[in-house]
Design a protein around this motif. Sequence first.
Motif, mmCIF file in Angstrom:
data_model
loop_
_atom_site.group_PDB
_atom_site.id
_atom_site.type_symbol
_atom_site.label_atom_id
_atom_site.label_comp_id
_atom_site.label_asym_id
_atom_site.label_seq_id
_atom_site.Cartn_x
_atom_site.Cartn_y
_atom_site.Cartn_z
ATOM 1 N N ALA A 1 63.161 42.241 24.142
ATOM 2 C CA ALA A 1 63.603 42.235 25.539
ATOM 3 C C ALA A 1 63.001 43.380 26.330
ATOM 4 C CB ALA A 1 65.133 42.311 25.594
ATOM 5 N N ILE B 1 66.350 37.525 29.447
ATOM 6 C CA ILE B 1 66.878 37.822 28.111
ATOM 7 C C ILE B 1 68.114 38.696 28.261
ATOM 8 C CG2 ILE B 1 66.397 38.727 25.816
ATOM 9 C CD1 ILE B 1 63.423 38.482 26.412
ATOM 10 N N ASN C 1 70.599 37.434 21.133
ATOM 11 C CA ASN C 1 69.633 37.379 22.225
ATOM 12 C C ASN C 1 69.722 36.020 22.914
ATOM 13 O OD1 ASN C 1 67.600 39.881 21.657
ATOM 14 N ND2 ASN C 1 68.353 39.003 19.738
ATOM 15 N N THR D 1 68.430 33.674 25.873
ATOM 16 C CA THR D 1 67.204 33.575 26.657
ATOM 17 C C THR D 1 67.212 32.328 27.528
ATOM 18 O OG1 THR D 1 65.926 34.749 24.961
ATOM 19 C CG2 THR D 1 64.694 33.406 26.522
#
Length: 343
Positions: free
Chosen positions: A182, A235, A243, A245
């Motif tokens: 990220a 992100i 994570n 996204t």
Amino acid sequence: MTQVANATETRTDQLRPHWVPTGWFQVGWSTDFPAEIVRPLRYFGGEQVAYRDSDGTLHILDAYCRHLGGNLAYGGRVQNDCVVCPFHGWRWNGEGRNTHIPYQPERPNRARRLRVWPVHEHLGVVYMWHDVEGREPSWEPPNIFADTAPHTAGLEYHSPVPDGQVKFDALTLHPQLVSENAADPIHFRYVHGARHHPVFLRRWEDDAHWFSQIGFGSRWREMAPDSHDGDTLSILVAGVGLNYTALSGSMNTLILLSTTPTDAGTSDMFQTVWLEKLPGDTPEVLRSRMDQAISQLPNDIAIWSHQRFEDPPALATVEGQAFRSFRRWARAFYPEVGGAVRL
């Protein structure tokens, strides 16, 4: 996130990541835990057992019976909302308490308890809270539809089941190495073939989250999110293992990438993909879109699996601010633990 933040008070800025971080971590999908079935899990250097009670609530407990150490996950069964030890039939409920000894039914063992792992089940994903100090959860996993990117929140998506659920077992990588993507837009050109170096459009953080939005294409301007209409990647990192996204453009895709330590040196990785519903989504088209969505992750895994945690890293000037920000933020998830194996 007061509890996690307080963990930094006794540490120095040089604390390196270890293999028992605090936070929510994915341990499977809802479809992995059918009713009336006990499931073995192995995370954070221990063994766990998972089962659903009659209401469908999922429970995760330490796996070893406190009687003589039988593993409840192998040969155990569900009875009366309890998991039953295959060795001597002792029953343990979702609160980790012994409720029944078949050859001493009037006197269960009230002194011994199993560790109970907090569970959060949402949108078909199963999360387990880990904290070596036994503290309760102080934040919840994000909602990938509502929290990742506002411009993708109101869209409709196909279910990820089954082709959008991909698991990689026992990878030799640490979750922080994954989450640091990220803070690293530059790698998209060299690992994923982006034509230009992407740039940061937005960044922010709070106690539990670190967010970045990245623009792809030659017309974007650093930290100027309105400079161009085009492809973006948002992100939202939650803890060091989750994570979320959102890939935006002609087609929108949501991806949850979760990395959960199994023991010191290895992690399981879960990838969950939601594809935007579009006109003309035949099974063949959807299969092609899904293949495209999951095709890039192995390129990252090939890097992460052989990567060393460089501390401090030798950063180019354009990389420094974001990387340093991320690493400062991530330290809060590593309480001081004597003897913990570090990166």
